[in-house]
Scaffold this motif. Sequence first.
Motif, PDB file in Angstrom:
ATOM      1  N   ILE A 279       0.836  -1.209   0.000  1.00 24.61           N
ATOM      2  CA  ILE A 279       0.000   0.000   0.000  1.00 24.61           C
ATOM      3  C   ILE A 279       0.869   1.257   0.000  1.00 24.61           C
ATOM      4  CG2 ILE A 279      -1.594   1.341   1.444  1.00 24.61           C
ATOM      5  CD1 ILE A 279      -2.913  -1.375   2.176  1.00 24.61           C
ATOM      6  N   LYS A 280       2.010   1.209   0.702  1.00 21.89           N
ATOM      7  CA  LYS A 280       2.894   2.380   0.751  1.00 21.89           C
ATOM      8  C   LYS A 280       3.639   2.600  -0.564  1.00 21.89           C
ATOM      9  CE  LYS A 280       3.749   2.132   5.701  1.00 21.89           C
ATOM     10  NZ  LYS A 280       4.737   1.790   6.733  1.00 21.89           N
ATOM     11  N   ILE A 281       3.968   1.534  -1.279  1.00 20.66           N
ATOM     12  CA  ILE A 281       4.796   1.684  -2.481  1.00 20.66           C
ATOM     13  C   ILE A 281       3.979   2.035  -3.720  1.00 20.66           C
ATOM     14  CG2 ILE A 281       4.828  -0.722  -3.274  1.00 20.66           C
ATOM     15  CD1 ILE A 281       7.877   1.545  -3.210  1.00 20.66           C
ATOM     16  N   ILE A 282       2.715   1.666  -3.778  1.00 23.57           N
ATOM     17  CA  ILE A 282       1.902   1.926  -4.970  1.00 23.57           C
ATOM     18  C   ILE A 282       1.847   3.412  -5.334  1.00 23.57           C
ATOM     19  CG2 ILE A 282      -0.500   1.871  -5.809  1.00 23.57           C
ATOM     20  CD1 ILE A 282       1.076  -0.686  -6.275  1.00 23.57           C
ATOM     21  N   PRO A 283       1.604   4.324  -4.395  1.00 18.74           N
ATOM     22  CA  PRO A 283       1.612   5.743  -4.788  1.00 18.74           C
ATOM     23  C   PRO A 283       2.968   6.207  -5.321  1.00 18.74           C
ATOM     24  CG  PRO A 283       0.599   5.491  -2.633  1.00 18.74           C
ATOM     25  CD  PRO A 283       1.187   4.162  -2.996  1.00 18.74           C
ATOM     26  N   ARG A 284       4.045   5.668  -4.770  1.00 18.73           N
ATOM     27  CA  ARG A 284       5.374   6.057  -5.238  1.00 18.73           C
ATOM     28  C   ARG A 284       5.603   5.579  -6.667  1.00 18.73           C
ATOM     29  NH1 ARG A 284       8.945   4.560   0.112  1.00 18.73           N
ATOM     30  NH2 ARG A 284       7.893   6.018   1.489  1.00 18.73           N
ATOM     31  N   ILE A 285       5.186   4.371  -6.957  1.00 17.04           N
ATOM     32  CA  ILE A 285       5.339   3.848  -8.312  1.00 17.04           C
ATOM     33  C   ILE A 285       4.496   4.676  -9.283  1.00 17.04           C
ATOM     34  CG2 ILE A 285       4.826   1.868  -9.806  1.00 17.04           C
ATOM     35  CD1 ILE A 285       5.663   0.083  -7.465  1.00 17.04           C
ATOM     36  N   ALA A 286       3.261   4.954  -8.912  1.00 15.29           N
ATOM     37  CA  ALA A 286       2.392   5.761  -9.779  1.00 15.29           C
ATOM     38  C   ALA A 286       2.994   7.147 -10.012  1.00 15.29           C
ATOM     39  CB  ALA A 286       0.998   5.875  -9.165  1.00 15.29           C
ATOM     40  N   LEU A 287       3.497   7.758  -8.957  1.00 19.10           N
ATOM     41  CA  LEU A 287       4.118   9.076  -9.085  1.00 19.10           C
ATOM     42  C   LEU A 287       5.353   9.012  -9.980  1.00 19.10           C
ATOM     43  CD1 LEU A 287       4.035  12.023  -8.192  1.00 19.10           C
ATOM     44  CD2 LEU A 287       5.458  11.392  -6.257  1.00 19.10           C
TER      45      LEU A 287
ATOM     46  N   VAL B 224      12.246   4.443  -7.908  1.00 24.86           N
ATOM     47  CA  VAL B 224      11.164   4.799  -8.831  1.00 24.86           C
ATOM     48  C   VAL B 224      11.591   5.963  -9.716  1.00 24.86           C
ATOM     49  CG1 VAL B 224       8.797   5.665  -8.956  1.00 24.86           C
ATOM     50  CG2 VAL B 224       9.369   3.909  -7.304  1.00 24.86           C
ATOM     51  N   ILE B 225      12.294   6.905  -9.157  1.00 15.92           N
ATOM     52  CA  ILE B 225      12.757   8.064  -9.922  1.00 15.92           C
ATOM     53  C   ILE B 225      13.946   7.681 -10.808  1.00 15.92           C
ATOM     54  CG2 ILE B 225      13.687  10.401  -9.761  1.00 15.92           C
ATOM     55  CD1 ILE B 225      10.750  10.083  -8.821  1.00 15.92           C
ATOM     56  N   GLY B 226      14.961   7.045 -10.237  1.00 19.59           N
ATOM     57  CA  GLY B 226      16.175   6.701 -10.988  1.00 19.59           C
ATOM     58  C   GLY B 226      15.887   5.800 -12.177  1.00 19.59           C
ATOM     59  N   PHE B 227      15.120   4.741 -11.955  1.00 19.44           N
ATOM     60  CA  PHE B 227      14.822   3.818 -13.046  1.00 19.44           C
ATOM     61  C   PHE B 227      13.868   4.441 -14.068  1.00 19.44           C
ATOM     62  CE2 PHE B 227      16.017   0.549  -9.795  1.00 19.44           C
ATOM     63  CZ  PHE B 227      17.166   0.139 -10.447  1.00 19.44           C
ATOM     64  N   SER B 228      12.942   5.271 -13.614  1.00 19.72           N
ATOM     65  CA  SER B 228      12.022   5.929 -14.543  1.00 19.72           C
ATOM     66  C   SER B 228      12.766   6.895 -15.459  1.00 19.72           C
ATOM     67  CB  SER B 228      10.927   6.680 -13.779  1.00 19.72           C
ATOM     68  OG  SER B 228      10.124   5.772 -13.074  1.00 19.72           O
ATOM     69  N   ILE B 229      13.688   7.640 -14.905  1.00 19.37           N
ATOM     70  CA  ILE B 229      14.475   8.562 -15.730  1.00 19.37           C
ATOM     71  C   ILE B 229      15.321   7.772 -16.729  1.00 19.37           C
ATOM     72  CG2 ILE B 229      16.352  10.252 -15.705  1.00 19.37           C
ATOM     73  CD1 ILE B 229      15.151  11.315 -13.086  1.00 19.37           C
ATOM     74  N   GLY B 230      15.889   6.655 -16.291  1.00 19.13           N
ATOM     75  CA  GLY B 230      16.641   5.800 -17.202  1.00 19.13           C
ATOM     76  C   GLY B 230      15.770   5.270 -18.338  1.00 19.13           C
TER      77      GLY B 230
ATOM     78  N   VAL C  68       5.967   6.841 -12.424  1.00 15.20           N
ATOM     79  CA  VAL C  68       5.569   6.614 -13.817  1.00 15.20           C
ATOM     80  C   VAL C  68       5.024   7.901 -14.421  1.00 15.20           C
ATOM     81  CG1 VAL C  68       3.916   5.377 -15.277  1.00 15.20           C
ATOM     82  CG2 VAL C  68       5.198   4.151 -13.529  1.00 15.20           C
ATOM     83  N   VAL C  69       4.155   8.583 -13.691  1.00 19.08           N
ATOM     84  CA  VAL C  69       3.611   9.853 -14.191  1.00 19.08           C
ATOM     85  C   VAL C  69       4.719  10.897 -14.287  1.00 19.08           C
ATOM     86  CG1 VAL C  69       2.043  11.763 -13.643  1.00 19.08           C
ATOM     87  CG2 VAL C  69       1.270   9.408 -13.383  1.00 19.08           C
ATOM     88  N   GLY C  70       5.581  10.946 -13.269  1.00 22.88           N
ATOM     89  CA  GLY C  70       6.690  11.905 -13.277  1.00 22.88           C
ATOM     90  C   GLY C  70       7.644  11.677 -14.430  1.00 22.88           C
ATOM     91  N   SER C  71       7.921  10.417 -14.746  1.00 23.04           N
ATOM     92  CA  SER C  71       8.816  10.161 -15.874  1.00 23.04           C
ATOM     93  C   SER C  71       8.171  10.576 -17.187  1.00 23.04           C
ATOM     94  CB  SER C  71       9.225   8.687 -15.914  1.00 23.04           C
ATOM     95  OG  SER C  71       8.109   7.860 -16.189  1.00 23.04           O
ATOM     96  N   GLY C  72       6.851  10.485 -17.263  1.00 22.06           N
ATOM     97  CA  GLY C  72       6.153  10.990 -18.448  1.00 22.06           C
ATOM     98  C   GLY C  72       6.325  12.503 -18.591  1.00 22.06           C
ATOM     99  N   TYR C  73       6.244  13.214 -17.467  1.00 16.73           N
ATOM    100  CA  TYR C  73       6.469  14.658 -17.498  1.00 16.73           C
ATOM    101  C   TYR C  73       7.911  14.989 -17.868  1.00 16.73           C
ATOM    102  CZ  TYR C  73       1.903  15.799 -15.578  1.00 16.73           C
ATOM    103  OH  TYR C  73       0.561  15.944 -15.406  1.00 16.73           O
ATOM    104  N   ILE C  74       8.836  14.206 -17.328  1.00 11.63           N
ATOM    105  CA  ILE C  74      10.245  14.422 -17.671  1.00 11.63           C
ATOM    106  C   ILE C  74      10.457  14.224 -19.164  1.00 11.63           C
ATOM    107  CG2 ILE C  74      12.581  13.478 -17.381  1.00 11.63           C
ATOM    108  CD1 ILE C  74      11.780  12.916 -14.446  1.00 11.63           C
ATOM    109  N   ALA C  75       9.834  13.176 -19.701  1.00 10.19           N
ATOM    110  CA  ALA C  75       9.956  12.914 -21.142  1.00 10.19           C
ATOM    111  C   ALA C  75       9.374  14.062 -21.958  1.00 10.19           C
ATOM    112  CB  ALA C  75       9.256  11.608 -21.501  1.00 10.19           C
ATOM    113  N   ALA C  76       8.297  14.668 -21.463  1.00 10.27           N
ATOM    114  CA  ALA C  76       7.671  15.779 -22.190  1.00 10.27           C
ATOM    115  C   ALA C  76       8.494  17.057 -22.080  1.00 10.27           C
ATOM    116  CB  ALA C  76       6.262  16.014 -21.653  1.00 10.27           C
TER     117      ALA C  76
END
Length: 165
Positions: free
Chosen positions: A41-49, A94-100, A51-59
């Motif tokens: 339950i604690k990790i799901i919001p971080r993963i969602a954030l 979540v941040i490091g791998f998403s940016i990668g 994934v969405v954050g990496s989409g913003y970074i890509a944009a």
Amino acid sequence: MIALLIDAILWLTVVALAVLTWRRGRPVFAAAARSGTMDFIKIIPRIALGVVGSGYIAAIIPSEVITGWLGPDSGWFGVLTAVIAGAATPGGPVIGFSIGAVALKSGGGAPQVIAYVIAWALFAFQRMILWEIPFMPERFVWFRAAVSLPVPFLAAALAMALGHP
């Protein structure tokens, strides 16, 4: 096919651990299930954030910047840039791998992205300063970082030798 195999191994591991805790007794199983559920339950919001954050970074970051600095044609300069960027990236996996992943999808070269992720995992300055140095001797932390310094470069060299651009 590889992803399916990895998924099967992960689920078999979960089932094996569930059986082991069940054999240790119902209270152990209940405590493990409760703890695992709370961690999930604690990790799901971080993963969602992430994934969405990496989409913003890509944009936000134009793919020309990614391909210029970390692209397959950037060579060892791109690897060095990736190592520095990885060390400077704050945040958890979540941040490091998403940016990668974003860098790879935006045209980054595999050796450069591998070097980025490994450098992030080994040398994230914010993690070293906030977590490692307070709990371990500072001299040991810097020694560990110095000894680990060649690892991202060796991984990038291996990826280049295997023919990944």
